[in-house]
Scaffold this active site. Structure first.
Site, PDB file in Angstrom:
ATOM      1  N   ASP A 175       0.743  -1.287   0.035  1.00 40.02           N
ATOM      2  CA  ASP A 175      -0.015  -0.133  -0.094  1.00 40.02           C
ATOM      3  C   ASP A 175       0.702   1.239  -0.068  1.00 40.02           C
ATOM      4  OD1 ASP A 175      -2.216  -1.663   0.212  1.00 40.02           O
ATOM      5  OD2 ASP A 175      -2.345  -1.692   2.391  1.00 40.02           O
ATOM      6  N   LYS A 193       2.119   1.910  -5.187  1.00 39.90           N
ATOM      7  CA  LYS A 193       2.280   1.325  -6.241  1.00 39.90           C
ATOM      8  C   LYS A 193       1.293   1.621  -7.755  1.00 39.90           C
ATOM      9  CE  LYS A 193       2.297  -2.631  -4.201  1.00 39.90           C
ATOM     10  NZ  LYS A 193       2.006  -2.173  -2.973  1.00 39.90           N
ATOM     11  N   GLY A 208      -4.487  -4.537  -3.642  1.00 41.10           N
ATOM     12  CA  GLY A 208      -5.476  -3.332  -4.087  1.00 41.10           C
ATOM     13  C   GLY A 208      -4.607  -2.123  -4.414  1.00 41.10           C
ATOM     14  N   HIS A 209      -4.804  -1.956  -5.694  1.00 45.04           N
ATOM     15  CA  HIS A 209      -4.011  -0.744  -6.225  1.00 45.04           C
ATOM     16  C   HIS A 209      -4.807   0.152  -6.626  1.00 45.04           C
ATOM     17  CE1 HIS A 209      -0.259  -3.616  -7.239  1.00 45.04           C
ATOM     18  NE2 HIS A 209      -0.595  -3.676  -6.025  1.00 45.04           N
ATOM     19  N   GLN A 233       1.903  -6.368  -3.133  1.00 40.42           N
ATOM     20  CA  GLN A 233       2.450  -6.228  -1.833  1.00 40.42           C
ATOM     21  C   GLN A 233       3.747  -5.564  -1.463  1.00 40.42           C
ATOM     22  OE1 GLN A 233       1.230  -9.782  -3.075  1.00 40.42           O
ATOM     23  NE2 GLN A 233      -0.580  -8.798  -2.545  1.00 40.42           N
TER      24      GLN A 233
HETATM   25  P1  GDP Z   1      -0.938   0.213  -3.541  1.00 38.46           P
HETATM   26  O1  GDP Z   1      -1.306  -1.014  -2.926  1.00 38.46           O
HETATM   27  O2  GDP Z   1       0.803   0.423  -3.406  1.00 38.46           O
HETATM   28  O3  GDP Z   1      -1.074   0.344  -5.046  1.00 38.46           O
HETATM   29  O4  GDP Z   1      -1.387   1.394  -2.718  1.00 38.46           O
HETATM   30  P2  GDP Z   1      -2.932   1.416  -2.128  1.00 38.46           P
HETATM   31  O5  GDP Z   1      -3.498   2.037  -3.521  1.00 38.46           O
HETATM   32  O6  GDP Z   1      -3.379   0.530  -1.525  1.00 38.46           O
HETATM   33  O7  GDP Z   1      -2.750   2.634  -1.173  1.00 38.46           O
HETATM   34  C1  GDP Z   1      -2.346   3.825  -1.684  1.00 38.46           C
HETATM   35  C2  GDP Z   1      -3.427   5.050  -1.380  1.00 38.46           C
HETATM   36  O8  GDP Z   1      -2.695   6.356  -1.241  1.00 38.46           O
HETATM   37  C3  GDP Z   1      -4.452   5.105  -2.530  1.00 38.46           C
HETATM   38  O9  GDP Z   1      -5.585   5.288  -1.949  1.00 38.46           O
HETATM   39  C4  GDP Z   1      -3.917   5.989  -3.289  1.00 38.46           C
HETATM   40  O10 GDP Z   1      -4.863   6.751  -4.049  1.00 38.46           O
HETATM   41  C5  GDP Z   1      -3.074   7.095  -2.371  1.00 38.46           C
HETATM   42  N1  GDP Z   1      -2.042   7.742  -3.021  1.00 38.46           N
HETATM   43  C6  GDP Z   1      -1.023   7.563  -3.778  1.00 38.46           C
HETATM   44  N2  GDP Z   1      -0.117   8.742  -3.729  1.00 38.46           N
HETATM   45  C7  GDP Z   1      -0.793   9.464  -3.098  1.00 38.46           C
HETATM   46  C8  GDP Z   1       0.002  10.815  -2.658  1.00 38.46           C
HETATM   47  O11 GDP Z   1       1.130  11.091  -2.958  1.00 38.46           O
HETATM   48  N3  GDP Z   1      -0.735  11.539  -1.762  1.00 38.46           N
HETATM   49  C9  GDP Z   1      -2.001  11.050  -1.200  1.00 38.46           C
HETATM   50  N4  GDP Z   1      -2.371  11.966  -0.355  1.00 38.46           N
HETATM   51  N5  GDP Z   1      -2.569   9.910  -1.654  1.00 38.46           N
HETATM   52  C10 GDP Z   1      -1.969   9.192  -2.485  1.00 38.46           C
HETATM   53  P1  IMO Z   2      -0.843  -4.567  -1.921  1.00 40.76           P
HETATM   54  O1  IMO Z   2      -0.417  -4.894  -3.230  1.00 40.76           O
HETATM   55  C1  IMO Z   2      -0.960  -4.399   2.139  1.00 40.76           C
HETATM   56  C2  IMO Z   2      -0.966  -8.617   3.799  1.00 40.76           C
HETATM   57  C3  IMO Z   2      -2.409  -9.310   4.530  1.00 40.76           C
HETATM   58  C4  IMO Z   2      -1.860 -10.027   5.514  1.00 40.76           C
HETATM   59  C5  IMO Z   2      -0.376 -10.622   4.822  1.00 40.76           C
HETATM   60  C6  IMO Z   2      -0.959 -12.114   4.413  1.00 40.76           C
HETATM   61  O2  IMO Z   2      -2.072  -3.621  -2.044  1.00 40.76           O
HETATM   62  O3  IMO Z   2       0.230  -3.584  -1.575  1.00 40.76           O
HETATM   63  P2  IMO Z   2      -2.492 -12.784   2.430  1.00 40.76           P
HETATM   64  O4  IMO Z   2      -4.111 -12.505   2.146  1.00 40.76           O
HETATM   65  O5  IMO Z   2      -1.735 -12.267   1.366  1.00 40.76           O
HETATM   66  O6  IMO Z   2      -2.200 -14.344   2.823  1.00 40.76           O
HETATM   67  O7  IMO Z   2      -2.164 -12.127   3.563  1.00 40.76           O
HETATM   68  O8  IMO Z   2      -0.314  -9.815   3.660  1.00 40.76           O
HETATM   69  N1  IMO Z   2      -1.234  -8.086   2.705  1.00 40.76           N
HETATM   70  C7  IMO Z   2      -1.305  -7.031   2.225  1.00 40.76           C
HETATM   71  N2  IMO Z   2      -1.047  -5.574   2.986  1.00 40.76           N
HETATM   72  N3  IMO Z   2      -0.931  -4.481   1.000  1.00 40.76           N
HETATM   73  C8  IMO Z   2      -1.360  -5.711   0.287  1.00 40.76           C
HETATM   74  O9  IMO Z   2      -1.265  -5.627  -1.225  1.00 40.76           O
HETATM   75  C9  IMO Z   2      -1.228  -6.799   0.799  1.00 40.76           C
HETATM   76  N4  IMO Z   2      -1.598  -7.940   0.332  1.00 40.76           N
HETATM   77  C10 IMO Z   2      -1.543  -8.915   1.367  1.00 40.76           C
HETATM   78  O10 IMO Z   2      -2.864  -7.913   5.330  1.00 40.76           O
HETATM   79  O11 IMO Z   2      -0.987  -9.180   6.664  1.00 40.76           O
HETATM   80 MG    MG Z   3      -2.825  -1.721  -1.667  1.00 38.44          MG
END
Ligand code: GDP
Ligand code: IMO
Ligand code: MG
Length: 427
Positions: free
Chosen positions: A13, A16, A40-41, A223
């Protein structure tokens, strides 16, 4: 040859999805190589927000080919739901390729994931319950169902029958759970197989051809490094290899084909699920970061645990991924904090640790050693040039460069495409 691996440097999170989408405008091919729809991207385009789980984040550009590689665990139901949502949003989904070698996540994997977590009680990992671990277990045990088996009705039927019998023994004997039914699964999933068949191919050829013909190829990590099953905070990890090297296996390319590794680093640290987290904040500051950063899971909606940036962890991530530059994310979230802290070492008894330890017992006793920096109050979200950032924000970025000995080539100051400061082109 222009290839770039994008890796999560922390516990996932990090943002990416945003960077991959941003760089996808230049990419010919975007490749997922591990994980599944536990990812979850989030990608924000205008006022629309897309949550991508299994489908690569390059999908929002029409001309980009999106590859789901052999190392991914593929949930057909999740995939078709995503296809439906994207299609309804007017996105062209024809440019998707699914590896014939990827393993299929079946309903019993999700059942066992949930039952196993329940049985572990306090010791639970806090998985996403998407069946990821149990599917990888079958793969390693050599009993899994691959996509090439799944789309061959005869093979699928036979393998599924054996799997259901075997899994029901486990479900009953180990977990006292409710059995799954072969006919129900077969009827539902054989329909899915027909729907996905058109996307299936040998993706190693697609990726290799693109690399060899000098196309731009982006490898999309899911991840984060500290969730790697070998190098992460085991057992509080996922069951795949989110580090850069995971792509050589997960998409079938040689390690010499990777040019750059861009480490996606959140300006602070978050983690979902259980496990060690040395710089975690349990006070108001932690809550304030969670609120300012909207730190709630994209896949499960769970509140993310929040804490200060941890350089011990980032330098470990740099080492195990071979990170060549950093994309620093969510810097805008730190606006308004009077003081900012960066962890530069762990105090462990009389010792100072700077190499991330393996033992959870040791990690549990580690106290963060902080360096304090002055914060800033100005809003960053409209700034276009690095030079225009407040002095203290620039100092924060430059201190990260000094401590990691890596250039911060991208600074992200909001979720939108235009809220991205490029200091140096990396792709
Ligand atoms: P990922 O799993 O690495 O793709 O990240 P996620 O999408 O799960 O979580 C990142 C969150 O931060 C999402 O809600 C994005 O829309 C948000 N985000 C990404 N870059 C920025 C930033 O520079 N500033 C803010 N405020 N939000 C951001
Ligand atoms: P993105 O790609 C954050 C965490 C889960 C748990 C552990 C194992 O959005 O960054 P699993 O269901 O994979 O067996 O769970 O890994 N986890 C993540 N945490 N971002 C993710 O993906 C994750 N995918 C799995 O919360 O701790
Ligand atoms: Mg994510």
């Amino acid at each position: 040859m222009s290839t770039l691996v994008i890796v999560g440097s922390q516990w996932g999170d990090e943002g990416k999805g945003k960077v991959i989408d941003y760089l996808s405008k230049k990419a010919n091919v975007v490749v997922r190589g591990q994980g599944g729809n536990n990812a979850g991207h989030t990608v924000v385009v205008g006022d629309k927000k897309y949550a991508l789980h299994l489908i690569p984040s390059g999908i929002l550009y029409n001309d980009t080919v999106n590859v789901i590689g052999n190392g991914v665990v593929f949930d057909p139901k999740g995939f078709l739901d995503e296809i439906k949502n994207l299609t309804e949003a007017g996105i062209d989904v024809s440019n998707i390729k699914i590896s014939s070698r990827a393993h299929v996540v079946m309903p019993y994997h999700k059942v066992i994931d949930a039952l196993s977590e329940e049985k572990k009680g306090e010791e639970k990992i806090g998985t996403t319950k998407k069946g990821i671990g149990p599917c990888y277990m079958d793969k390693v045990e050599r009993s899994g169902i691959r996509i090439c088996d799944f789309i061959d009705d005869e093979v699928f039927k036979e393998k599924l029958k054996r799997q259901v019998e075997h899994k029901n023994i486990i479900i009953k004997a180990v977990y006292q759970g409710e059995e799954v039914d072969f006919e129900t699964i077969y009827n539902e999933y054989s329909e899915y197989a027909k729907l996905i068949e058109k996307y299936v191919t040998d993706t190693t050829v697609v990726v290799s051809d693109a690399v060899e013909s000098d196309k731009k190829v982006l490898f999309e990590g899911a991840q984060g490094a500290l969730l790697d099953v070998d190098l992460g905070t085991y057992p509080y990890v996922t069951s795949s290899h989110p580090i850069a090297g995971g792509f050589t296996i997960g998409s079938g390319i040689g390690p010499n084909k990777i040019n750059h590794v861009l480490g996606i680093v959140k300006a602070y640290t978050t983690r979902v699920g259980k496990g060690p987290f040395v710089t975690e904040l349990f006070d108001k500051t932690g809550n304030d970061i969670r609120t300012a950063g909207h730190e709630f899971g994209t896949t499960t909606g769970r509140p993310r645990r929040c804490g200060w940036l941890d350089i011990v962890l980032i330098n470990y991530s740099k080492r195990i991924n071979g990170i060549t530059s950093i994309s620093l994310m969510l810097l805008d979230v730190l606006t308004g904090f009077e003081k900012l802290k960066i962890c530069t070492g762990y105090k462990y008894g009389e010792e100072v640790i700077t190499n991330y330890p393996a033992s959870l017992k040791v990690l549990d006793k580690c106290e963060p050693i902080y360096e304090e920096l002055e914060g800033w109050t100005e809003d960053l979200t409209q700034i276009e040039k690095f030079e225009d950032l407040p002095e203290n924000a620039k100092k924060y970025v430059k201190r990260i460069e000094e401590l990691t000995k890596l250039p911060v080539t991208i600074v992200s100051i909001g979720p939108k495409r235009k809220q991205t400061i490029i200091r140096e082109e990396v792709f």
